[in-house]
Write an enzyme that holds these catalytic residues in place. Structure first.
Site, PDB file in Angstrom:
ATOM      1  CG  ASP A  51     -79.370 -24.116  82.237  1.00 32.42           C
ATOM      2  OD1 ASP A  51     -80.496 -24.086  81.702  1.00 32.42           O
ATOM      3  OD2 ASP A  51     -78.892 -23.134  82.852  1.00 32.42           O
ATOM      4  CB  SER A  52     -83.980 -27.699  81.133  1.00 36.31           C
ATOM      5  OG  SER A  52     -83.601 -28.132  79.840  1.00 36.31           O
ATOM      6  CG  ASP A  90     -78.842 -23.158  78.332  1.00 35.48           C
ATOM      7  OD1 ASP A  90     -78.978 -22.023  77.850  1.00 35.48           O
ATOM      8  OD2 ASP A  90     -79.801 -23.871  78.685  1.00 35.48           O
ATOM      9  CE  LYS A 119     -81.197 -21.228  76.178  1.00 33.98           C
ATOM     10  NZ  LYS A 119     -81.317 -20.902  77.616  1.00 33.98           N
ATOM     11  CD  GLU A 121     -81.095 -18.540  82.111  1.00 32.94           C
ATOM     12  OE1 GLU A 121     -81.305 -17.931  83.188  1.00 32.94           O
ATOM     13  OE2 GLU A 121     -81.363 -19.745  81.953  1.00 32.94           O
ATOM     14  CD  GLU A 188     -88.273 -20.223  80.299  1.00 32.54           C
ATOM     15  OE1 GLU A 188     -87.069 -20.143  79.965  1.00 32.54           O
ATOM     16  OE2 GLU A 188     -88.706 -21.091  81.074  1.00 32.54           O
TER      17      GLU A 188
END
Ligand code: KIV
Length: 271
Positions: A51-52, A90, A119, A121, A188
């Protein structure tokens, strides 16, 4: 290209075998078909549709505006271009935090357009969701340390896990997520010794570092950072591979080689 004609698509078991053999896993973010084809031919083990894309493709300051529709669109683009790498996508902010059923519904949308793993978070509080997805056939990559979707809660893009208490809490998160079934875990912006300790503690889960030192089972970078086209200040953990190689394909090959031979990340890229 003989390499692609002979290609055997990477599966979850291949990621586990790389981890078990000690061979480092080279992962890069990707958002379109052309780069996906190139990554395959350069031996990138795993592709992350991150999602970057909210930052490097859409020009936002955070990943928060990214939607399920955006992630589906870019996953489908990448999937059309690739034959070999393992494809992780993501789940964007707001697409899995509400309930495990919401997470399952949206994970299914991403798997339908080609993702092999999703993915999410977050720490131990995500373990129940991870277990729910894994039990229903969805491989999950966890993401701990700096979690960009929580940027406002964290007060910025800062190193996490500093100090004994924070490090112990992060390790407890990692263990809970692995026990819930996470097969991969991005760590990260975390001190190298903390990420090394977590990696040692994992029994089956492959750790993938980004600003987390050299001891993780693999590394990931955002493509635009790795080829030096991201606007703004370059984070310390990034290496731009273009100056030493001169071409984008050369940079991708050099990145894969540097991850595999352990020369990236170097000490200067860690915390
Ligand atoms: O969205 C992304 O690209 C990521 C990487 C920074 C790991 O989550």
């Amino acid at each position: 290209m003989a390499y692609l004609e002979d290609a055997k698509p990477m599966k979850l078991g291949d990621i586990a075998r790389l981890r078990a053999s000690g061979e480092k896993i080279a992962m890069l973010t990707c958002y379109d078909a052309s780069f996906a084809t190139m990554f395959d031919s350069c031996g990138v083990d795993a592709i992350l549709v991150g999602d970057s894309l909210g930052n490097v493709v859409q020009g936002h300051a955070t990943t928060l505006p990214v939607t399920m529709e955006h992630m589906e669109y870019h996953t489908a683009c990448v999937f059309r271009g690739m034959r070999q790498s393992f494809l992780v996508t993501d789940l964007p902010f707001g697409a899995y935090q509400e309930s495990r059923e919401q997470a399952m519904r949206n994970a299914a949308r991403l798997l339908a357009v080609g993702a092999q793993m999703v993915k999410v978070e977050g720490g131990a509080y995500m373990a129940e969701t991870v277990r729910f997805l894994v039990e229903r056939g969805v491989p999950v990559c966890a993401h701990i340390g700096l979690t960009p979707q929580a940027v406002h809660q964290l007060g910025g893009y800062r190193v996490q896990g500093k100090g004994a208490d924070a490090a112990a809490a992060m390790k407890a998160d990692a263990l809970a997520l692995e026990q819930a079934g996470a097969a991969m875990m991005v760590i990260e912006m975390t001190p190298s010794d903390v990420a090394a300790d977590i990696t040692r503690a994992m029994k089956t889960c492959a750790t993938i570092g980004i600003g987390a030192g050299p001891s993780c089972n693999g590394q990931v970078l955002v493509l635009h950072d790795m080829i030096g086209v991201s606007p703004g200040k370059r984070p310390r953990f990034v290496r731009n591979f273009i100056p030493d190689t001169g071409t984008v394909e050369g940079a991708v090959r050099a990145y894969v080689k540097a991850v595999k031979d352990g020369s990236f990340p170097a000490g200067e890229h860690g915390y």
